[in-house]
Design a protein around this motif. Structure first.
Motif, PDB file in Angstrom:
ATOM      1  N   SER A  22       0.825  -1.215   0.000  1.00 26.26           N
ATOM      2  CA  SER A  22       0.000   0.000   0.000  1.00 26.26           C
ATOM      3  C   SER A  22       0.860   1.266   0.000  1.00 26.26           C
ATOM      4  N   GLN A  23       2.090   1.182   0.511  1.00 27.50           N
ATOM      5  CA  GLN A  23       2.995   2.326   0.525  1.00 27.50           C
ATOM      6  C   GLN A  23       3.985   2.322  -0.636  1.00 27.50           C
ATOM      7  N   ASN A  24       3.864   1.361  -1.547  1.00 30.99           N
ATOM      8  CA  ASN A  24       4.759   1.244  -2.712  1.00 30.99           C
ATOM      9  C   ASN A  24       6.226   1.179  -2.290  1.00 30.99           C
ATOM     10  N   ILE A  25       6.503   0.382  -1.272  1.00 30.85           N
ATOM     11  CA  ILE A  25       7.869   0.191  -0.770  1.00 30.85           C
ATOM     12  C   ILE A  25       8.409  -1.111  -1.339  1.00 30.85           C
ATOM     13  N   PRO A  26       9.548  -1.075  -2.012  1.00 32.99           N
ATOM     14  CA  PRO A  26      10.107  -2.325  -2.542  1.00 32.99           C
ATOM     15  C   PRO A  26      10.484  -3.270  -1.403  1.00 32.99           C
ATOM     16  N   HIS A  27      10.290  -4.548  -1.620  1.00 32.45           N
ATOM     17  CA  HIS A  27      10.569  -5.535  -0.584  1.00 32.45           C
ATOM     18  C   HIS A  27      10.870  -6.878  -1.247  1.00 32.45           C
ATOM     19  N   LYS A  28      11.481  -7.744  -0.476  1.00 33.23           N
ATOM     20  CA  LYS A  28      11.780  -9.103  -0.923  1.00 33.23           C
ATOM     21  C   LYS A  28      11.305 -10.077   0.142  1.00 33.23           C
ATOM     22  N   ILE A  29      10.906 -11.267  -0.307  1.00 30.28           N
ATOM     23  CA  ILE A  29      10.386 -12.313   0.573  1.00 30.28           C
ATOM     24  C   ILE A  29      11.287 -13.533   0.451  1.00 30.28           C
ATOM     25  N   ALA A  30      11.605 -14.130   1.584  1.00 32.03           N
ATOM     26  CA  ALA A  30      12.459 -15.319   1.607  1.00 32.03           C
ATOM     27  C   ALA A  30      11.934 -16.298   2.637  1.00 32.03           C
ATOM     28  N   ASN A  31      12.509 -17.505   2.613  1.00 32.83           N
ATOM     29  CA  ASN A  31      12.151 -18.579   3.560  1.00 32.83           C
ATOM     30  C   ASN A  31      10.658 -18.882   3.535  1.00 32.83           C
ATOM     31  N   GLY A  32      10.124 -18.972   2.329  1.00 31.49           N
ATOM     32  CA  GLY A  32       8.726 -19.337   2.200  1.00 31.49           C
ATOM     33  C   GLY A  32       7.759 -18.313   2.735  1.00 31.49           C
ATOM     34  N   GLY A  33       8.136 -17.045   2.730  1.00 31.19           N
ATOM     35  CA  GLY A  33       7.261 -15.989   3.221  1.00 31.19           C
ATOM     36  C   GLY A  33       7.451 -15.657   4.680  1.00 31.19           C
ATOM     37  N   ALA A  34       8.345 -16.370   5.376  1.00 24.70           N
ATOM     38  CA  ALA A  34       8.559 -16.112   6.805  1.00 24.70           C
ATOM     39  C   ALA A  34       9.544 -14.982   7.061  1.00 24.70           C
ATOM     40  N   THR A  35      10.264 -14.519   6.044  1.00 20.90           N
ATOM     41  CA  THR A  35      11.261 -13.472   6.201  1.00 20.90           C
ATOM     42  C   THR A  35      10.986 -12.383   5.179  1.00 20.90           C
ATOM     43  N   VAL A  36      11.041 -11.126   5.609  1.00 17.85           N
ATOM     44  CA  VAL A  36      10.754  -9.980   4.739  1.00 17.85           C
ATOM     45  C   VAL A  36      11.934  -9.029   4.815  1.00 17.85           C
ATOM     46  N   TYR A  37      12.418  -8.600   3.630  1.00 16.50           N
ATOM     47  CA  TYR A  37      13.530  -7.643   3.523  1.00 16.50           C
ATOM     48  C   TYR A  37      13.008  -6.355   2.899  1.00 16.50           C
ATOM     49  N   VAL A  38      13.505  -5.233   3.383  1.00 18.55           N
ATOM     50  CA  VAL A  38      13.152  -3.910   2.879  1.00 18.55           C
ATOM     51  C   VAL A  38      14.434  -3.097   2.736  1.00 18.55           C
ATOM     52  N   PRO A  39      14.380  -1.937   2.037  1.00 14.66           N
ATOM     53  CA  PRO A  39      15.583  -1.094   1.947  1.00 14.66           C
ATOM     54  C   PRO A  39      16.128  -0.719   3.314  1.00 14.66           C
TER      55      PRO A  39
END
Length: 535
Positions: free
Chosen positions: A67-84
């Motif tokens: 909703s905030q248009n923030i780039p992100h990445k997902i790892a470990n089957g969705g259990a881990t979230v990375y952001v800038p």
């Protein structure tokens, strides 16, 4: 610059159609690679926002980021979230203000909503659910624990209690990140749950991992040591405690890793009760005393008749004489005293619980002292490895002093005439330990290589792109236009070609015919004609 552009233009005109297509494809590939490298270098540095998330929490976090248009990445089957990296802390504060992540289960936020009209049973059930959820979230924060669930069983709060022996119990299921959970962590989980539930004892909390291992089984205390497993576990705890105590005493003296201590403890496994009754005659005291007094008095009385004839007759006189004799009356006075004494009596009841130490022995290995090697006669070559230290044995007095330290640390009391060697076996041996200098060298080498790798990874992509561009430029510089022979498809052009080779005359009709037959060969044909004219 103009000469360079003109040379490129002339080179381009000399290339054939296949060469031009290859050059265009290669240029597009290099341009695309450079564009990919630039885009990759301009990507933000992603850092961990949250890890070990549940599916519900991960969905809420990703929805908020989208909703905030923030780039992100997902790892470990969705259990881990990375952001800038520059937005990690701001996003954590924003999500925390929204109550995200909630963790597994329902916490005390269940009471944030209105609870009007709910029965007492539903309220107690909600409180139990909230307590289980909060405990599960807290346990999940421990190192090595990926997730946790807590189940608490409490007796019902009834007005009339029918079962007095029912006590609360709890079970904890933990999903470990890897390996086995330390004993201290398991014990902390048991006490954490026990202190959060009224009337719950730590021994009534069972901790189980995802592999079906009961982690709390080794921590259950049996005060009577009624089973063989509890006896062995208690003995191991005592031996480990005593061995660690001795090692901490020897480490400052002999150095880290230069002492190995093993303790053997013999414990009492039977419960005994002894009653002792002791009498002390010298310590008697008066318990009761009774006194009795008897008084006895004695008196004399006379009895006689009238003086006359009768009294003077012989017979009468004898009778009268008996009558006139005095009578003795005796009164006795006696005193009787009775004294009761209480003898001092001492009764001692002694109950010995199992677990007391009967005998303790220890075996200790101590490494020899390492002294600096003797200086060589000739100086060592540059870059040569330093000489290894020389082991130097200790004197008997020093070994005896170390043995006395162990005896005092264990609290041993040798019997009269018993030597310390029978209680503590201390030997000095040479340990097979890697020299510290080699360890330091390996660590420095690994650190240096890792720093090189980190530095090279930053410029690797740019170096590869520049290398590809350089190779392509060299190949382009070495490329020379190939001569294409003129091919004539009709008889008239063959005659024209022979005429061109014989007298070097090129007429407009011949040139038009060559262009019409095969336009590609016109450049080569003109080049050959110019060469013929010069010759």
């Amino acid at each position: 610059m103009k000469s360079f552009a003109s040379s490129l233009l002339s080179l381009w005109k000399q290339l054939g159609i296949n060469q031009r297509v290859s050059l265009v494809v290669a240029a597009l590939a290099v341009t695309g690679a450079l564009a990919a490298v630039v885009l990759w270098s301009r990507q933000p540095d992603f850092q961990l926002l949250y890890g070990r998330l549940s599916e519900k929490d991960a969905a809420q976090i990703i929805s908020s980021l989208q909703s905030q248009n923030i780039p992100h990445k997902i790892a470990n089957g969705g259990a881990t979230v990375y952001v800038p990296a520059d937005q990690v802390y701001r996003l954590r504060m924003e999500l925390a203000s929204k109550g995200v992540p909630n963790g597994d289960g329902v916490g005390f936020e269940i009471f944030d909503k209105g609870q009007f009209g709910l029965s007492d049973f539903v309220q107690r059930t909600n409180y139990l659910r909230a307590l289980q959820g909060e405990l599960g979230r807290t346990i999940s924060q421990l190192d090595g624990v990926r997730s946790a669930r807590v189940m608490i069983v409490q007796p019902e709060n009834r007005l009339l209690l029918t079962e007095q022996g029912v006590k609360p119990t709890a079970s904890v299921f933990v999903e470990l990140a890897g390996g086995r959970l330390e004993t201290e962590a398991v014990n902390s989980i048991r006490h954490l749950v026990a202190n959060a539930v009224q009337g719950l004892q730590p021994d009534q909390v069972a901790v189980v991992d995802q592999k079906g291992r009961v982690l709390s089984e080794d921590l259950r205390q049996d005060p009577m040591l009624s089973t063989a497993s509890s006896q062995m576990r208690y003995r191991q705890q005592i031996e480990d405690y005593l061995a660690h105590k001795v090692e901490t005493m020897l480490t400052p003296v002999v150095g880290i890793g230069n002492a190995v201590v093993r303790v053997s403890a013999e414990i009492e496994t039977e419960a005994t009760t002894m009653t002792q009754e002791k009498f002390d005659p010298d310590g008697q005291v008066v318990r009761s005393q009774t006194s009795t007094d008897d008084i006895s008095n004695s008196s004399e009385q006379r009895s006689g008749g009238v003086v006359g004839v009768t009294s003077n007759t012989p017979d009468k006189a004898g009778a009268a004489g008996d009558a006139n004799r005095p009578t003795n009356i005796t009164e006795t006075n006696r005193k009787n005293r009775t004294t009761t004494y209480e003898i001092n009596r001492q009764i001692t009841n002694t109950t010995r619980q199992p677990g007391s130490l009967k005998n303790v022995t220890a075996s200790v290995f101590v490494a020899m002292r390492a002294s600096a090697p003797a200086a060589p006669a000739t100086p060592p070559a540059e870059g040569a490895a330093p000489a290894a230290p020389v082991a130097q044995p200790r004197t008997p007095e020093e070994l005896q002093a170390l043995r006395q330290i162990v005896v005092n640390a264990l609290g041993l009391r040798p019997a009269p005439g018993q030597s310390l060697d029978t209680l503590v076996s201390l030997q000095e041996v040479a340990f097979q330990i890697e020299p510290i200098a080699e360890k330091i060298g390996k660590i420095e080498s690994a650190t240096r290589v890792q720093s090189w790798i980190d530095g090279a990874s930053r410029y690797f992509a740019v170096a590869v792109a520049l290398g590809v561009l350089f190779v392509f430029w060299r190949m382009l510089g070495k490329q020379k236009p190939e001569s294409v022979p003129v091919e004539l498809l009709s008889a008239s052009p063959r005659d024209a070609q022979r005429q061109l080779q014989s007298n070097g005359t090129l007429t407009p009709e011949l040139l038009n015919e060559l262009i019409r037959q095969k336009p590609v060969n016109i450049g080569t044909a003109l080049k050959d004609w110019v060469a013929v004219k010069k010759a």
